[in-house]
Write a protein that holds these residues in place. Structure first.
Motif, PDB file in Angstrom:
ATOM      1  N   ILE A 179      19.337  -8.586 -34.858  1.00  0.00           N
ATOM      2  CA  ILE A 179      20.172  -8.373 -33.677  1.00  0.00           C
ATOM      3  C   ILE A 179      21.533  -8.997 -33.960  1.00  0.00           C
ATOM      4  O   ILE A 179      21.605 -10.134 -34.431  1.00  0.00           O
ATOM      5  N   LYS A 180      22.610  -8.258 -33.684  1.00  0.00           N
ATOM      6  CA  LYS A 180      23.953  -8.779 -33.927  1.00  0.00           C
ATOM      7  C   LYS A 180      24.784  -8.660 -32.654  1.00  0.00           C
ATOM      8  O   LYS A 180      24.839  -7.585 -32.047  1.00  0.00           O
ATOM      9  N   ILE A 181      25.409  -9.775 -32.269  1.00  0.00           N
ATOM     10  CA  ILE A 181      26.193  -9.836 -31.032  1.00  0.00           C
ATOM     11  C   ILE A 181      27.595 -10.357 -31.352  1.00  0.00           C
ATOM     12  O   ILE A 181      27.755 -11.380 -32.019  1.00  0.00           O
ATOM     13  N   TYR A 182      28.600  -9.645 -30.852  1.00  0.00           N
ATOM     14  CA  TYR A 182      29.995 -10.039 -31.070  1.00  0.00           C
ATOM     15  C   TYR A 182      30.838  -9.570 -29.892  1.00  0.00           C
ATOM     16  O   TYR A 182      30.588  -8.477 -29.369  1.00  0.00           O
ATOM     17  N   PRO A 183      31.845 -10.354 -29.444  1.00  0.00           N
ATOM     18  CA  PRO A 183      32.241 -11.682 -29.903  1.00  0.00           C
ATOM     19  C   PRO A 183      31.451 -12.768 -29.187  1.00  0.00           C
ATOM     20  O   PRO A 183      30.607 -12.462 -28.328  1.00  0.00           O
ATOM     21  N   LEU A 184      31.746 -14.020 -29.503  1.00  0.00           N
ATOM     22  CA  LEU A 184      31.075 -15.160 -28.880  1.00  0.00           C
ATOM     23  C   LEU A 184      31.976 -15.835 -27.854  1.00  0.00           C
ATOM     24  O   LEU A 184      31.731 -16.975 -27.463  1.00  0.00           O
ATOM     25  N   LEU A 185      32.997 -15.117 -27.418  1.00  0.00           N
ATOM     26  CA  LEU A 185      33.979 -15.638 -26.477  1.00  0.00           C
ATOM     27  C   LEU A 185      33.960 -14.846 -25.178  1.00  0.00           C
ATOM     28  O   LEU A 185      33.572 -13.677 -25.153  1.00  0.00           O
ATOM     29  N   SER A 186      34.425 -15.489 -24.111  1.00  0.00           N
ATOM     30  CA  SER A 186      34.580 -14.813 -22.829  1.00  0.00           C
ATOM     31  C   SER A 186      35.938 -14.118 -22.770  1.00  0.00           C
ATOM     32  O   SER A 186      36.762 -14.247 -23.673  1.00  0.00           O
ATOM     33  N   LEU A 187      36.174 -13.405 -21.687  1.00  0.00           N
ATOM     34  CA  LEU A 187      37.466 -12.752 -21.493  1.00  0.00           C
ATOM     35  C   LEU A 187      38.602 -13.767 -21.364  1.00  0.00           C
ATOM     36  O   LEU A 187      39.773 -13.412 -21.518  1.00  0.00           O
ATOM     37  N   LYS A 188      38.259 -15.017 -21.078  1.00  0.00           N
ATOM     38  CA  LYS A 188      39.263 -16.085 -21.046  1.00  0.00           C
ATOM     39  C   LYS A 188      39.459 -16.694 -22.434  1.00  0.00           C
ATOM     40  O   LYS A 188      40.155 -17.692 -22.571  1.00  0.00           O
ATOM     41  N   TRP A 189      38.806 -16.092 -23.446  1.00  0.00           N
ATOM     42  CA  TRP A 189      38.913 -16.532 -24.835  1.00  0.00           C
ATOM     43  C   TRP A 189      38.337 -17.935 -25.013  1.00  0.00           C
ATOM     44  O   TRP A 189      38.813 -18.719 -25.836  1.00  0.00           O
ATOM     45  N   GLU A 190      37.303 -18.225 -24.229  1.00  0.00           N
ATOM     46  CA  GLU A 190      36.619 -19.514 -24.312  1.00  0.00           C
ATOM     47  C   GLU A 190      35.248 -19.309 -24.941  1.00  0.00           C
ATOM     48  O   GLU A 190      34.551 -18.322 -24.630  1.00  0.00           O
ATOM     49  N   PRO A 191      34.800 -20.217 -25.823  1.00  0.00           N
ATOM     50  CA  PRO A 191      33.469 -20.109 -26.419  1.00  0.00           C
ATOM     51  C   PRO A 191      32.383 -20.107 -25.342  1.00  0.00           C
ATOM     52  O   PRO A 191      32.505 -20.807 -24.326  1.00  0.00           O
ATOM     53  N   TYR A 192      31.343 -19.301 -25.559  1.00  0.00           N
ATOM     54  CA  TYR A 192      30.236 -19.253 -24.602  1.00  0.00           C
ATOM     55  C   TYR A 192      29.576 -20.625 -24.521  1.00  0.00           C
ATOM     56  O   TYR A 192      29.069 -21.136 -25.525  1.00  0.00           O
ATOM     57  N   ALA A 193      29.564 -21.212 -23.332  1.00  0.00           N
ATOM     58  CA  ALA A 193      29.136 -22.603 -23.161  1.00  0.00           C
ATOM     59  C   ALA A 193      27.656 -22.809 -23.468  1.00  0.00           C
ATOM     60  O   ALA A 193      27.252 -23.889 -23.909  1.00  0.00           O
ATOM     61  N   GLY A 194      26.844 -21.788 -23.247  1.00  0.00           N
ATOM     62  CA  GLY A 194      25.404 -21.944 -23.433  1.00  0.00           C
ATOM     63  C   GLY A 194      24.896 -21.471 -24.778  1.00  0.00           C
ATOM     64  O   GLY A 194      23.686 -21.234 -24.934  1.00  0.00           O
ATOM     65  N   LEU A 195      25.778 -21.345 -25.771  1.00  0.00           N
ATOM     66  CA  LEU A 195      25.375 -20.761 -27.051  1.00  0.00           C
ATOM     67  C   LEU A 195      24.312 -21.602 -27.762  1.00  0.00           C
ATOM     68  O   LEU A 195      23.329 -21.054 -28.275  1.00  0.00           O
ATOM     69  N   GLN A 196      24.488 -22.907 -27.813  1.00  0.00           N
ATOM     70  CA  GLN A 196      23.518 -23.749 -28.512  1.00  0.00           C
ATOM     71  C   GLN A 196      22.153 -23.675 -27.847  1.00  0.00           C
ATOM     72  O   GLN A 196      21.117 -23.571 -28.521  1.00  0.00           O
ATOM     73  N   GLU A 197      22.127 -23.716 -26.516  1.00  0.00           N
ATOM     74  CA  GLU A 197      20.861 -23.603 -25.792  1.00  0.00           C
ATOM     75  C   GLU A 197      20.211 -22.241 -26.038  1.00  0.00           C
ATOM     76  O   GLU A 197      18.984 -22.140 -26.154  1.00  0.00           O
ATOM     77  N   LEU A 198      21.044 -21.202 -26.130  1.00  0.00           N
ATOM     78  CA  LEU A 198      20.518 -19.866 -26.389  1.00  0.00           C
ATOM     79  C   LEU A 198      19.919 -19.778 -27.792  1.00  0.00           C
ATOM     80  O   LEU A 198      18.861 -19.168 -27.995  1.00  0.00           O
ATOM     81  N   MET A 199      20.568 -20.405 -28.749  1.00  0.00           N
ATOM     82  CA  MET A 199      20.033 -20.426 -30.107  1.00  0.00           C
ATOM     83  C   MET A 199      18.717 -21.203 -30.170  1.00  0.00           C
ATOM     84  O   MET A 199      17.786 -20.817 -30.888  1.00  0.00           O
ATOM     85  N   ASP A 200      18.603 -22.270 -29.394  1.00  0.00           N
ATOM     86  CA  ASP A 200      17.348 -23.020 -29.306  1.00  0.00           C
ATOM     87  C   ASP A 200      16.243 -22.147 -28.704  1.00  0.00           C
ATOM     88  O   ASP A 200      15.084 -22.199 -29.140  1.00  0.00           O
ATOM     89  N   LEU A 201      16.614 -21.335 -27.709  1.00  0.00           N
ATOM     90  CA  LEU A 201      15.656 -20.410 -27.099  1.00  0.00           C
ATOM     91  C   LEU A 201      15.158 -19.395 -28.116  1.00  0.00           C
ATOM     92  O   LEU A 201      13.958 -19.094 -28.172  1.00  0.00           O
ATOM     93  N   VAL A 202      16.064 -18.876 -28.910  1.00  0.00           N
ATOM     94  CA  VAL A 202      15.689 -17.907 -29.951  1.00  0.00           C
ATOM     95  C   VAL A 202      14.662 -18.524 -30.895  1.00  0.00           C
ATOM     96  O   VAL A 202      13.645 -17.898 -31.231  1.00  0.00           O
ATOM     97  N   ARG A 203      14.903 -19.747 -31.322  1.00  0.00           N
ATOM     98  CA  ARG A 203      13.955 -20.431 -32.215  1.00  0.00           C
ATOM     99  C   ARG A 203      12.609 -20.623 -31.531  1.00  0.00           C
ATOM    100  O   ARG A 203      11.552 -20.429 -32.148  1.00  0.00           O
ATOM    101  N   ALA A 204      12.640 -20.991 -30.252  1.00  0.00           N
ATOM    102  CA  ALA A 204      11.400 -21.201 -29.500  1.00  0.00           C
ATOM    103  C   ALA A 204      10.608 -19.908 -29.351  1.00  0.00           C
ATOM    104  O   ALA A 204       9.374 -19.933 -29.257  1.00  0.00           O
ATOM    105  N   GLU A 205      11.325 -18.776 -29.361  1.00  0.00           N
ATOM    106  CA  GLU A 205      10.681 -17.465 -29.236  1.00  0.00           C
ATOM    107  C   GLU A 205      10.272 -16.898 -30.595  1.00  0.00           C
ATOM    108  O   GLU A 205       9.805 -15.768 -30.681  1.00  0.00           O
ATOM    109  N   GLY A 206      10.458 -17.682 -31.644  1.00  0.00           N
ATOM    110  CA  GLY A 206      10.025 -17.256 -32.976  1.00  0.00           C
ATOM    111  C   GLY A 206      11.083 -16.588 -33.825  1.00  0.00           C
ATOM    112  O   GLY A 206      10.801 -16.150 -34.948  1.00  0.00           O
ATOM    113  N   GLY A 207      12.327 -16.503 -33.310  1.00  0.00           N
ATOM    114  CA  GLY A 207      13.406 -15.898 -34.073  1.00  0.00           C
ATOM    115  C   GLY A 207      14.236 -16.935 -34.807  1.00  0.00           C
ATOM    116  O   GLY A 207      14.050 -18.142 -34.634  1.00  0.00           O
TER     117      GLY A 207
END
Length: 232
Positions: A179-207
């Motif tokens: 799965i590929k997702i781009y970009p990692l920024l909002s329309l305000k050009w700010e990094p997605y605040a929950g990215l690290q938590e989302l990556m932890d979720l992916v690992r917890a789900e086996g990805g």
């Protein structure tokens, strides 16, 4: 100087071509040939039409596809003109190394829309559906692409939506698929605040999540994408 951000009401129906997808997602011939491909929130992009012309098994899903194809094309055409005006007002903020100029950017959008519209009129590969619930069986796709939807509209769609959406993408992705997702920024050009938590979720789900460099850094600071290798 503080950069202005890109103003957008609602989710834009954008038109991007095969070459843009190759650049932003770092697509390889092996990935494209591995099996079924899904373009999520595809809008008026011609990626699927061009991928099919190259012999790849590609599909698109978008909530607008419940209406007539001519309606999609009209909305996309209007969005091209509106977005061109917005980009002109912010042109000094963007990286034009890929597109060259605003006019070339607009021409590319119009060409993508023309290919999309012609293909959508005669093909059944455009499916109605919206995250976080897609109309596909488990383990269907080898490659899933999500361009300029997740993360970009972080203010409109909160963290719970993003978590549910990523779970859904993992559900319809085959084990070992990507799965590929781009970009990692909002329309305000700010990094997605929950990215690290989302990556932890992916690992917890086996990805397995990975941050990869993108070859299309158009939006200020949009240097990376998120790749997820689905687990079993």
């Amino acid at each position: 100087m503080t950069l202005k951000h890109y103003e957008q009401a609602g989710v834009a129906m954008t038109c991007r071509g095969f070459g843009e997808y190759e650049a932003m997602f770092g697509l390889t011939a092996a990935e494209l040939a591995a099996g079924a491909i899904l373009d999520v929130a595809a809008g008026g992009s011609s990626f699927v039409a061009e991928a099919r012309a190259r012999g790849f098994e590609a599909y698109a899903v978008d909530p607008r596809y419940g209406e007539a194809a001519s309606r999609w094309a009209q909305e996309a055409k209007a969005e091209i003109e509106t977005s061109t005006e917005k980009l002109a007002a912010l042109k000094e903020s963007f990286d034009w190394s890929y597109y060259g100029s605003i006019e070339q950017h607009r021409k590319g959008r119009l060409a993508s829309l023309a290919q999309f519209a012609a293909h959508a009129e005669t093909s059944d590969v455009y499916r109605y559906g919206a995250l976080p619930e897609l109309p596909f069986r488990d383990d269907t796709f080898e490659l899933i692409l999500c361009s300029h939807f997740l993360f970009l509209y972080a203010e409109a769609f909160g963290e719970s939506f993003h978590e549910a959406s990523v779970r859904e993408l993992m559900r319809v992705c085959k084990p070992g698929g990507v799965i590929k997702i781009y970009p990692l920024l909002s329309l305000k050009w700010e990094p997605y605040a929950g990215l690290q938590e989302l990556m932890d979720l992916v690992r917890a789900e086996g990805g397995q999540p990975y941050l990869r460099a993108s070859g299309l850094p158009f939006i200020p600071g949009s240097t990376h994408r998120l790749d997820i290798v689905a687990g079993s």
